[in-house]
Motif scaffolding. Structure first.
Motif, PDB file in Angstrom:
ATOM      1  N   ARG A  72     -20.482  78.333 -53.012  1.00 27.28           N
ATOM      2  CA  ARG A  72     -19.934  78.659 -54.328  1.00 27.28           C
ATOM      3  C   ARG A  72     -19.949  80.158 -54.603  1.00 27.28           C
ATOM      4  O   ARG A  72     -19.832  80.588 -55.758  1.00 27.28           O
ATOM      5  N   ASP A 198     -19.767  71.126 -61.224  1.00 27.46           N
ATOM      6  CA  ASP A 198     -18.974  70.393 -60.234  1.00 27.46           C
ATOM      7  C   ASP A 198     -18.233  69.201 -60.837  1.00 27.46           C
ATOM      8  O   ASP A 198     -17.795  68.309 -60.102  1.00 27.46           O
ATOM      9  N   GLU A 279     -23.582  68.131 -49.125  1.00 26.57           N
ATOM     10  CA  GLU A 279     -22.218  67.731 -49.463  1.00 26.57           C
ATOM     11  C   GLU A 279     -21.439  67.131 -48.291  1.00 26.57           C
ATOM     12  O   GLU A 279     -20.336  67.555 -47.979  1.00 26.57           O
ATOM     13  N   THR A 284     -19.044  63.981 -51.411  1.00 25.74           N
ATOM     14  CA  THR A 284     -17.938  64.696 -52.062  1.00 25.74           C
ATOM     15  C   THR A 284     -16.828  63.733 -52.488  1.00 25.74           C
ATOM     16  O   THR A 284     -16.206  63.924 -53.534  1.00 25.74           O
TER      17      THR A 284
END
Length: 426
Positions: A72, A198, A279, A284
């Motif tokens: 990120r 998110d 992830e 995800t």
């Protein structure tokens, strides 16, 4: 007759005292969905771990958290990260370590202020601008800081959230930049609660920046994994500290507090948290599907609320929206509702779901505001399979359990609209 709390649930054999004690909520809105099977498998495989996790998190968990932030645009090393059983433990430790008075937006997440008050620290609410919640108006922030200092206070900490609970909005980058600059000019340390980052409903149309990208030396990031990665029943959260001498000292003091509290992530939960922070595709994919689902339901709920004459900012993130029923005050008064607590009781009863009043989020008690969550609208009383089908249905709003919940919502708000229209002038 035994009284029950309208938002949380009293433990067996214990009655709530008065309205809205902290120990009965409101809690983070959960997603209303069954646990991801791959997460359950990881937790089950680690269930026989008998050793205790270190305070602040084991290396594997911290490495996974650093990878999460690296992706990120927030490069992090494990020496500037910590983990705890929930963001509340981290905020308590940060507040204790930083000292001084605490500033928060009005409204703000319900769990922020109690931890400062627990430590005997004054909490000052700063108004947010009209377009979004979570980040204070920069001019109001400066005015509040200077007033508090003039009265002998010592403001040191500002807690904010770009993707906000309770409003469900995302603060625009230009507002965030002005507020961060104002806070820096006053020497404040910032804690950025990024639990909902998110869960953007339209990531292509919504720009989310972290304050840590703007002011890395003065911002600690806190993320509760119950926002997008883990079930709320598996408490785990991570924090990212500034890579500076001051950040090193703050990190060390926070670890001291977590150690004193015995605030360690349980080993099986730590394994699941590390897996989720990595992830992998199952995580995800579930997250994306859940965000799409809650965005659809939130949009439908928002439409029902504003059609009644109430106001609410369009939700952009998370699993909730924040409604102001002030325009329906006369109709509500006819129902015996004159403040946020009475509104909470009224809507909780009529909707059959938690509807915490705005006073729990720092708003004034007379203001008729309420947070509505989308999780219960998926059919909270149905089984896991029925709730899971919400993720795969071509149109989840057409599923019977979701339809019923939305019809109830529209009916309750529609009745208030009709009553308001016929309310005689005073």
């Amino acid at each position: 007759m035994r009284r029950t709390d309208p938002v949380g649930h009293a433990p067996e054999g214990h009655d709530p005292v008065g309205h809205g004690p902290v120990r009965y909520g409101p809690h983070l809105p959960d997603d209303g969905l069954p646990v991801l099977p791959e997460l359950s498998a990881v937790l089950a495989a680690a269930a026989d771990r008998a050793h205790e996790e270190p305070a602040g998190g084991a290396p594997a968990l911290l490495e996974a958290a650093c990878g999460y932030w690296d992706r990120r645009g927030l490069p992090t090393d494990p020496g500037h990260a910590a983990a705890a059983p929930g963001a509340n433990a981290l905020l308590l430790a940060l507040t204790a370590a930083l000292g001084g008075d605490v500033l928060v937006p009005r409204p703000c997440a319900a769990w922020w202020a109690p931890y400062a008050r627990l430590l005997g620290r004054p909490v000052f609410h700063v108004p947010t601008p009209a377009e979004s919640g979570g980040v204070p108006d920069p001019y109001a922030l400066l005015e509040t800081v200077r007033r508090v200092r003039a009265e002998g206070g010592d403001p040191r900490l500002l807690v904010l959230s770009v993707a906000d609970d309770p409003s469900g909005t995302v603060a625009p980058p230009e507002l965030l930049h002005e507020t961060v600059e104002a806070a820096a000019g006053e020497g404040l340390h910032l804690v950025s609660d990024e639990t909902w980052r998110d869960t953007l409903h339209d990531p292509h149309a919504t720009v989310l920046l972290s304050p840590a990208e703007m002011l890395p030396e003065r911002v600690t990031v806190v993320t509760d994994l119950a926002g997008a990665l883990l079930p709320p029943a598996w408490p785990a959260a991570v924090a990212r500290f500034p890579a500076s001498a001051a950040g090193d000292g703050l990190h060390a003091r926070v670890l001291d507090v977590l150690t004193a509290l015995g605030a360690r992530v349980a080993a099986p939960v730590a394994a699941a948290a590390g897996y989720a922070l990595g992830e992998p595709e199952p995580v995800t994919a579930r997250r994306s599907a859940a965000v799409r689902l809650h965005a659809r339901v939130a949009a439908a709920a928002h439409a029902a609320v504003v059609a009644s004459g109430a106001t609410a900012r369009p939700p952009q993130a998370g699993r909730h929206l924040y409604a102001d029923l002030g325009p329906l005050r006369d109709a509500l008064a006819a129902e015996g509702v004159g403040d946020a607590q009475e509104l909470e009781d009224f809507l909780t009863d009529r909707l059959g779901m938690p509807a915490p009043g705005g006073h729990r989020f720092g708003d004034d008690l007379p203001a008729l505001r309420v947070r509505l969550a989308t999780g219960p609208l998926l059919g909270g009383g149905t089984g896991g399979e029925r709730r899971a089908e919400c993720l795969t249905a071509p149109d989840p709003l057409e599923l019977p359990q979701v339809q019923r919940a939305l019809i109830t919502l529209k009916s309750v708000f529609g009745d208030l609209r009709d009553a308001q229209r016929w309310e005689p002038p005073r």
